[in-house]
Design a protein around this motif. Structure first.
Motif: not given
Length: 888
Positions: A342-350
């Motif tokens: 999800t977008l949020r996960q992508i944020y978090q991963w980055i």
DNA sequence: CTATGTAAACAAC
DNA sequence: GTTGTTTACATAG
């Protein structure tokens, strides 16, 4: 894979040198003599070396009488066992090198140093032994004229032990340090011209492609950049059954040639863009070669350029990972086991992996979202029943999954966090280590212009008839949009932008292969000319109305974008009226004029007080200029006088260089040596470009005289022009004068003369129109006419013959292609509708080359290139290939 | 000209 | 406020 399956032996690997293009250091700054003697003035690419880059050469202030030939030095490249994760590396045996096994790093470094010294001393010697009598100083002129004083000398060497395609990579450029005419020290970068453009995907190039490409000049462009979006090759464009074949070794053993002046004061250093800079003092000694000895695997840093240093320091300060957002997103998604995030996960991963972003400006999330939407490779997966939407990577892309690990290399070398906050030092060496080499991109092919059918608004039918009204055309033809459809996003639309900076229809887009299917400039110009030449009109303005400036204040309502050419045209015709209307409709939206005044620093800077529309007179003038050569180019026979090959016309070369020389164009460079002579098509292209150059100058002149001011996004002004073209005032004036003279005195007269003659000859209107007259099959008619005119018996047969050394009888072509039974009619309606041409209609005397002609015909993009879909859904793609004309 | 970065309008939720 | 799309502009190459 193929190799492994055959030999069943795990290949020994050598680590390829991996370079990254970082900057164009000096545009058109140096000439490079290629192996065929052709001098290129293309951009100098500066590269960043990965593991090792070699070669430093130092010229000593010393002349000798020795004219001995240049020696060749061979550097054995590092060979080491790498993991099977890099199976692309060649085996020891395959490369035929006798590279020693490296036991430890020290030994390795020593070896490299020794080899570098060998190369350096050899090169140095060869420089010293160059021609003696030259008194030119390399810096007698600043670039770009600087190269005119160059003689050239070849410094051949290559590295053994590498996959052949990488053998001529090691040195990407030199830095010439010398004295200018005022005896002041100066620095000049000289690029090394390599032959292949390293770009694209690995797996789909056939041996034939290498064969074909081997005699075409390629510029070394790029080695894979971490995170670089590897554009997929469409399966349909692949040659089936062709696996990766090893290119013939001799295709890649090209010597490098560097333009340089002998007997002058200069140093030659291998140079690099910043990796980790060591801010040690630059050793400026002109006789010092000991710096080579300091080079080690991690310590190869000759003279960093000031500009590069700044750029890198800036990035380093920012602690920003050297990956694009696109790459970051791919890293993130690929890191998840489910392959989606999800977008949020992508944020978090980055944020987790790159703490820089924790404290970065919040805008980066916007950029992430923007990238997700922008690139087709990111696909949003909407789950039914759940509100969650996941982002995935497009599965049909034939690319290697991009992961952070894959670009970081070994984790221990990846990147070290500096004590300071989020400042990160990136070891580009190890970043590069994990990179997989990639194979050359195939060259663009020659192409021709094709008409695009127009949509009749009333009948909703496509037609070629010239009596289609311009308004019909405009109404039906959408302006290219960054987001026209998902398949043709940003890149293709940018490529296809219809209107140039100068405010009128883009010149270049017509002539790029990838836009061949959307070429309607011919139609457009013709119609404009016919319909508006004598009527009140203004030129079309920018592609879309200027709706935002550099700084947009918040909460401004937005004007409606212009959707079609019709909109655009009307907008420009009724500029003032529309402004008033727009103001009432969108009160908070600034007017175009005010934006121009307030939001465009460049306008302000150049004191362009207010936008004015072009006068009818000037517009007509331009139209005429644009239309006439465009059409006459298509119709004329070869004309080697007015468009002489730059190689044989130094004056012409000089004249054009400041303006972006024709020979620096992709079209020109990618043509093989024999083709590079003036062919009808190349002449056509170059003439139009030349004319456009004139037109732009006209614009600039008019702007200076305050006659006109186009509210385009990028104003054309002298400063910008100079910046872009890197020419000084003298050059500018010189070029202007030369070009105008050339164009007005020579070309135009010849055009007129030729057209008059033709007019008498064929008894029709003087200039054959690119728009076919109505007929049963207008597309074919035009096509035929075009080919027929291009290959028509020339006015000067001797020239024509001399330019087309090989001819095959038409019968042979016909026969050959009948045999192949290779009928591959695309689904395009237009392609299907094209009837077999009648060979007798072609000139019986001069048949086209089999190869070049088929290339001319085969404009579909071909294997290994990316055939973009038609930008405009209602205009059929007119891609045609030779196979469509097999009966021909 | 292409690729990328950034800002922002705007819609849907 | 978040997510997603789209437009626009800037910059580097």
């Amino acid at each position: 894979k193929e190799r492994n399956s055959k030999s069943n032996v795990k290949p020994k690997a050598c680590r390829p040198i991996i370079l990254q293009r970082k900057h164009t250091v000096l545009n058109n700054s140096a000439s490079v003599k290629q192996s065929d003697g052709y001098i290129s003035r293309r951009k100098s690419n500066v590269f960043e070396e990965g593991a090792n880059t070699i070669c430093g050469i130092e010229q000593i202030n010393q002349n000798t009488n020795n004219n001995a030939s240049v020696k060749q030095s061979i550097v054995k490249y590092e060979q080491s066992e790498l993991s099977a994760s890099q199976p692309w590396c060649p085996t020891h045996n395959e490369t035929g090198s006798q590279a020693p096994q490296i036991k430890n790093e020290t030994e390795h470094i020593n070896l490299i140093q020794e080899q570098c010294n060998v190369v350096a001393s050899s090169c140095k010697q060869s420089i010293l032994q160059g021609p003696q009598n030259s008194t030119n100083n390399i810096m007698t002129k600043q670039e770009p004229g600087f190269s005119n004083n160059f003689s050239t000398q070849t410094l051949p060497f290559h590295i053994q032990g590498m996959k052949p395609m990488f053998q001529n990579i090691p040195v990407q450029g030199f830095q010439l340090r010398g004295l200018n005419s005022n005896n002041q020290s100066a620095v000049q970068e000289v690029p090394v011209q390599n032959h292949f453009q390293m770009h694209g995907n690995t797996e789909h190039y056939s041996y034939q492609h290498y064969e074909a490409a081997s005699d075409i000049q390629h510029s070394y462009n790029n080695i894979q950049v971490p995170g670089y979006y590897q554009q997929p090759i469409q399966p349909s464009s692949m040659h089936s059954g062709h696996l990766v074949a090893q290119p013939r070794q001799d295709h890649f053993q090209n010597t490098m040639s560097v333009g340089m002046t002998p007997n002058t004061h200069y140093q030659v250093h291998g140079f690099r863009t910043p990796g980790k800079f060591h801010d040690q003092a630059v050793d400026d000694s002109l006789t010092n070669i000991t710096w080579l000895g300091r080079m080690g695997v991690n310590n190869f840093m000759p003279v960093p350029l000031e500009r590069e240093r700044k750029v890198f320091e800036r990035d380093e300060k920012r602690g920003r990972p050297p990956y694009s957002y696109m790459a970051l997103i791919q890293f993130a998604i690929n890191s998840s086991s489910a392959g989606r995030m999800t977008l949020r996960q992508i944020y978090q991963w980055i944020e987790e992996k790159f703490p820089y972003f924790i404290s970065a400006k919040p805008g980066w999330k916007n950029s992430i979202r923007h990238n997700l939407s922008l690139h087709d490779i990111f696909v949003r997966q909407v789950t039914t029943g759940s509100k969650a939407s996941y982002w995935t990577l497009r599965s049909d892309l034939n690319i290697r999954p991009l992961t952070l690990d894959s670009v970081r290399g070994t984790s221990q070398h990846s990147f070290q966090e500096s004590p300071n906050n989020h400042e990160t030092t990136w070891s580009l060496q190890t970043v590069a280590q994990g990179q997989k080499p990639i194979l050359p991109r195939l060259p663009p092919r020659p192409y021709i212009l094709l008409p695009v059918p127009l949509i009749n608004n009333e009948t909703n039918e496509k037609e070629f008839s010239p009596n289609v009204q311009t308004s019909t055309f405009f109404n039906s033809t959408p302006i290219s949009s960054q987001y026209g459809d998902r398949e043709n996003r940003r890149s293709s639309s940018q490529e296809c932008s219809l209107l140039a900076d100068s405010g009128f229809v883009s010149d270049i887009s017509v002539f790029t292969p990838s836009t061949h299917g959307r070429n309607f400039l011919g139609c457009l110009i013709s119609r404009l000319e016919r319909q508006f030449l004598n009527s009140d009109c203004s030129p079309m303005l920018s592609q879309t109305r200027v709706t935002s400036g550099t700084k947009r204040s918040t909460k401004k309502s937005r004007k409606e974008p212009l959707k079609t050419l019709h909109d655009s045209f009307n907008s420009s015709v009724n500029f003032e009226k529309n402004e008033v209307a727009a103001q009432s409709k969108y009160p908070s939206s600034p007017s175009s004029a005010s934006q121009l005044l307030h939001c465009k620093p460049s306008y302000k800077k150049d004191k362009h007080k207010s936008p004015k529309l072009m006068t009818e007179e000037s517009f007509n003038e331009i139209l005429e200029d644009l239309g006439s050569p465009f059409k006459s180019c298509l119709a004329r026979g070869p004309d080697v006088d007015s468009m002489m090959s730059p190689r044989s016309d130094p004056a012409s070369r000089k004249r054009r260089c400041s303006w972006g020389s024709p020979e620096s164009s992709k079209e020109f460079q990618h043509r093989s040596k024999t083709e590079r002579e003036v062919t009808p098509s190349s002449r056509c292209i170059r003439r139009v470009k030349s004319c456009v150059g004139d037109l732009r100058q006209n614009y600039a002149d008019m702007q200076q005289k305050n006659l006109t001011q186009l509210p385009t996004s990028t104003p054309l002004n002298k400063n910008k022009w100079q910046k872009t073209k890197r020419c000084n005032d003298m050059d500018l004036e010189d070029s202007k004068e030369n070009m105008l003279q050339c164009f007005q005195n020579t070309t135009k007269q010849r055009d007129d003369q030729w057209c008059n003659d033709k007019s008498d000859e064929i008894g029709e209107h003087s200039i054959p129109s690119p728009i076919p007259s109505s007929s049963k099959n207008p597309a074919f008619d035009f096509f035929h006419d075009l080919i027929g005119s291009v290959f028509k018996t020339p006015d000067k047969p001797s020239h024509f013959e001399s330019l087309t050394p090989e001819r095959v009888p038409l019968a042979d072509i016909t026969h050959q292609h009948k045999d192949t039974n290779d009928i591959n009619v695309e689904s395009s309606a237009v392609s299907e509708s094209i009837a077999p041409p009648n060979p007798s209609l072609l000139s019986p005397k001069y048949e086209p080359l089999d190869t070049s002609f088929s290339k001319l015909l085969d404009i579909s993009g071909g294997s290994g290139t990316f055939s973009r879909h038609n930008q405009f859904s209602d205009v059929p793609d007119l891609s045609l290939s030779w196979s469509n004309f097999s009966h021909f």
